[in-house]
Design a protein around this motif. Structure first.
Motif, PDB file in Angstrom:
ATOM      1  N   GLN A 143      25.347  20.205 -36.511  1.00  0.00           N
ATOM      2  CA  GLN A 143      24.402  19.830 -37.570  1.00  0.00           C
ATOM      3  C   GLN A 143      24.799  18.456 -38.115  1.00  0.00           C
ATOM      4  O   GLN A 143      25.968  18.230 -38.401  1.00  0.00           O
ATOM      5  CB  GLN A 143      24.446  20.853 -38.703  1.00  0.00           C
ATOM      6  N   ILE A 167      18.515  17.012 -42.333  1.00  0.00           N
ATOM      7  CA  ILE A 167      19.446  17.654 -41.398  1.00  0.00           C
ATOM      8  C   ILE A 167      18.809  17.672 -40.014  1.00  0.00           C
ATOM      9  O   ILE A 167      17.606  17.892 -39.875  1.00  0.00           O
ATOM     10  CB  ILE A 167      19.777  19.104 -41.835  1.00  0.00           C
ATOM     11  N   GLN A 169      19.490  19.286 -36.133  1.00  0.00           N
ATOM     12  CA  GLN A 169      20.283  20.225 -35.306  1.00  0.00           C
ATOM     13  C   GLN A 169      19.499  20.499 -34.043  1.00  0.00           C
ATOM     14  O   GLN A 169      18.470  21.184 -34.070  1.00  0.00           O
ATOM     15  CB  GLN A 169      20.557  21.525 -36.053  1.00  0.00           C
ATOM     16  N   PRO A 171      16.805  20.478 -31.533  1.00  0.00           N
ATOM     17  CA  PRO A 171      15.398  20.071 -31.622  1.00  0.00           C
ATOM     18  C   PRO A 171      14.847  20.171 -33.049  1.00  0.00           C
ATOM     19  O   PRO A 171      13.682  19.885 -33.293  1.00  0.00           O
ATOM     20  CB  PRO A 171      14.686  21.090 -30.719  1.00  0.00           C
ATOM     21  N   ARG A 172      15.687  20.579 -33.981  1.00  0.00           N
ATOM     22  CA  ARG A 172      15.185  20.815 -35.355  1.00  0.00           C
ATOM     23  C   ARG A 172      15.546  19.649 -36.279  1.00  0.00           C
ATOM     24  O   ARG A 172      16.663  19.161 -36.246  1.00  0.00           O
ATOM     25  CB  ARG A 172      15.825  22.100 -35.923  1.00  0.00           C
ATOM     26  N   ALA A 174      15.022  18.764 -40.410  1.00  0.00           N
ATOM     27  CA  ALA A 174      14.519  19.316 -41.679  1.00  0.00           C
ATOM     28  C   ALA A 174      14.827  18.363 -42.818  1.00  0.00           C
ATOM     29  O   ALA A 174      15.731  17.534 -42.724  1.00  0.00           O
ATOM     30  CB  ALA A 174      15.174  20.675 -41.945  1.00  0.00           C
ATOM     31  N   MET A 197      10.569  21.608 -42.093  1.00  0.00           N
ATOM     32  CA  MET A 197      11.314  21.468 -40.834  1.00  0.00           C
ATOM     33  C   MET A 197      10.337  21.293 -39.680  1.00  0.00           C
ATOM     34  O   MET A 197       9.281  21.920 -39.636  1.00  0.00           O
ATOM     35  CB  MET A 197      12.187  22.698 -40.568  1.00  0.00           C
ATOM     36  N   THR A 198      10.698  20.434 -38.736  1.00  0.00           N
ATOM     37  CA  THR A 198       9.920  20.261 -37.509  1.00  0.00           C
ATOM     38  C   THR A 198      10.807  20.666 -36.341  1.00  0.00           C
ATOM     39  O   THR A 198      11.983  20.280 -36.300  1.00  0.00           O
ATOM     40  CB  THR A 198       9.509  18.773 -37.346  1.00  0.00           C
ATOM     41  N   VAL A 199      10.250  21.474 -35.457  1.00  0.00           N
ATOM     42  CA  VAL A 199      10.999  21.891 -34.264  1.00  0.00           C
ATOM     43  C   VAL A 199      10.238  21.371 -33.055  1.00  0.00           C
ATOM     44  O   VAL A 199       9.080  21.747 -32.827  1.00  0.00           O
ATOM     45  CB  VAL A 199      11.111  23.430 -34.173  1.00  0.00           C
ATOM     46  N   GLU A 200      10.851  20.463 -32.326  1.00  0.00           N
ATOM     47  CA  GLU A 200      10.168  19.915 -31.152  1.00  0.00           C
ATOM     48  C   GLU A 200      10.074  20.997 -30.092  1.00  0.00           C
ATOM     49  O   GLU A 200      10.994  21.824 -29.948  1.00  0.00           O
ATOM     50  CB  GLU A 200      10.944  18.700 -30.606  1.00  0.00           C
ATOM     51  N   ALA A 201       8.949  21.000 -29.359  1.00  0.00           N
ATOM     52  CA  ALA A 201       8.784  21.989 -28.296  1.00  0.00           C
ATOM     53  C   ALA A 201       9.854  21.722 -27.255  1.00  0.00           C
ATOM     54  O   ALA A 201      10.053  20.577 -26.842  1.00  0.00           O
ATOM     55  CB  ALA A 201       7.391  21.871 -27.688  1.00  0.00           C
ATOM     56  N   SER A 202      10.544  22.808 -26.870  1.00  0.00           N
ATOM     57  CA  SER A 202      11.646  22.553 -25.925  1.00  0.00           C
ATOM     58  C   SER A 202      11.310  23.123 -24.563  1.00  0.00           C
ATOM     59  O   SER A 202      12.030  22.968 -23.617  1.00  0.00           O
ATOM     60  CB  SER A 202      12.920  23.218 -26.443  1.00  0.00           C
ATOM     61  N   ARG A 203      10.163  23.825 -24.461  1.00  0.00           N
ATOM     62  CA  ARG A 203       9.831  24.412 -23.142  1.00  0.00           C
ATOM     63  C   ARG A 203       8.508  23.888 -22.628  1.00  0.00           C
ATOM     64  O   ARG A 203       7.711  23.509 -23.434  1.00  0.00           O
ATOM     65  CB  ARG A 203       9.744  25.947 -23.266  1.00  0.00           C
TER      66      ARG A 203
END
Lengths: 203, 190
Positions: A143, A167, A169, A171-172, A174, A197-203
């Motif tokens: 982190q 922060i 971490q 693909p995240r 926040a 928080m944004t989580v990038e698509a990892s798949r």
């Protein structure tokens, strides 16, 4: 004659070593137990006037088993007895957690208050937390947090800010607008107020 | 054409927000978000009061979302290739990214609507499991209680109807059998 010269030289080295140790020990004591000189013979030191300066400071704190627990490094520390505070430039803090996260923190400046009970880091505070792996799992992504002010309470493993903090971490990413508290003992981060928080698509 | 939630959603970024912050657990790597929580991923939107959220190393997301007192948790997603939405609500909504399921638990309602919100189909029950991969749903009744006889209810529009259901066909399963949890699950395909 030659043996005597060597003996004198060794004695001088031993004496110098003891002197350096005493100086460091005094600096450490002054930091831990600052004493404002009072009484009839002591001139009252005005606010903003330092009473000692330590260059290339490294303070290492060991765990009960003798392992490195926390290390505080700063190129310069200036102590002001009237306010009982020490100002440090470019401080670096490293704390090694056994089951908890290992943390590295850096900032532009900092202040050591109440004999090291509280350390305030100021300006571009960058924190990296390397989290332990849960049993049977691989370690989570580290982190990386950034804020402009951070209060450290070494004795309770708590860090706190009321400033916005971001922060990252894996693909995240926040952002918490009203600050956070990291509790090393309880092993969690608590973000306060509106948080996104944004989580990038990892798949 | 396959009729299930928008496939493109899976490759979209996820936006998560709340008004009262979040607690991230270091060891379990679980996040608990509270206060007007909203999760948006492509056309999928979830909203509630408290969300437990986790993402595994492979990127699959899991969560359990509860509503506030008297205000159910909500779910909505667009159907892939069709001008229709799935809209759901329940006391608790659980999602499993790997199994690609949405589970509505407690006063569960799942509706198929037009883009204008007009209801085409509606299912009610104690628990609705919507499997996005198999494109099926299973709905279970619950124990009879105050205000609910615990039965499963489905209101389905005639095949081919795209506009709001003008003629409604109600299917009420027979009396609850001995299966635990009340009436046997009714299975269907949207």
């Amino acid at each position: 004659m030659r043996r005597g010269v060597w003996r004198d030289r060794l004695q001088n080295l031993a004496f110098l070593g003891a002197l350096l140790a005493a100086a460091a020990w005094t600096g450490w004591l002054a930091l831990r137990e600052p004493r404002v000189r009072t009484g009839a013979d002591a001139q009252p030191i005005a606010s903003g006037v330092p009473d000692y300066i330590i260059e290339n400071l490294t303070m290492t704190r060991l765990s009960t088993s003798g392992m490195l627990s926390t290390q505080f490094v700063a190129p310069r520390l200036t102590h002001y007895p009237a306010e009982d505070r020490a100002v440090v430039e470019s401080p670096r803090v490293v704390s090694i957690g056994k089951q908890a996260a290992s943390t590295q923190i850096a900032s532009k400046t900092g202040e050591v208050l109440r004999g090291g009970e509280e350390i305030v880091l100021l300006g571009d505070v960058a924190i990296q937390r390397d989290l332990p792996a849960a049993p049977g799992a691989r370690a989570p992504d580290p982190q990386r947090l950034s804020t402009q002010r951070l209060h450290l309470f070494p004795d309770t493993e708590i860090m706190r800010t009321s400033e916005p903090v971001s922060i990252t971490q894996g693909p995240r990413v926040a952002l918490a607008r009203e600050g956070m508290q990291i509790d090393g003992g309880q092993r969690h981060i608590e973000f306060t107020g509106p948080t996104r928080m944004t989580v990038e698509a990892s798949r | 054409a396959p009729t299930h939630a928008e496939r493109a959603d899976r490759n979209q970024r996820t936006e998560l927000s709340s008004t009262k912050g979040a607690v991230w657990d270091d060891l379990k790597q679980v996040q608990v978000w509270t206060g007007d929580v909203e999760l948006i991923r492509g056309s999928t939107r979830l909203a509630g009061e408290r969300l437990e959220f986790r993402q595994d190393p492979d990127g699959y997301q899991y969560g359990s979302l509860v509503g506030a007192a008297g205000k159910p948790a909500n779910y909505r997603t667009k159907r892939d290739g069709l001008p229709e939405l799935f809209v759901g609500q329940a006391d608790r909504i659980e999602f499993d990214g790997k199994a690609d399921t949405i589970i509505l638990v407690g006063n569960a309602v799942l509706r198929r609507t037009g883009m204008d919100g007009g209801v085409l189909d509606e299912i009610r029950g104690a628990r609705i499991v919507y499997n996005n991969q198999l494109e099926t749903y299973a709905v279970e009744g619950g124990q009879p209680s105050a205000g609910s006889d615990g039965r499963v209810r489905a209101t389905l529009s005639p095949r081919g109807a795209t506009g709001p259901a003008t003629q409604r066909q109600t299917t009420t399963p027979s009396a609850p059998t001995s299966a635990p949890g009340g009436t046997p699950p009714e299975k269907g395909r949207p």
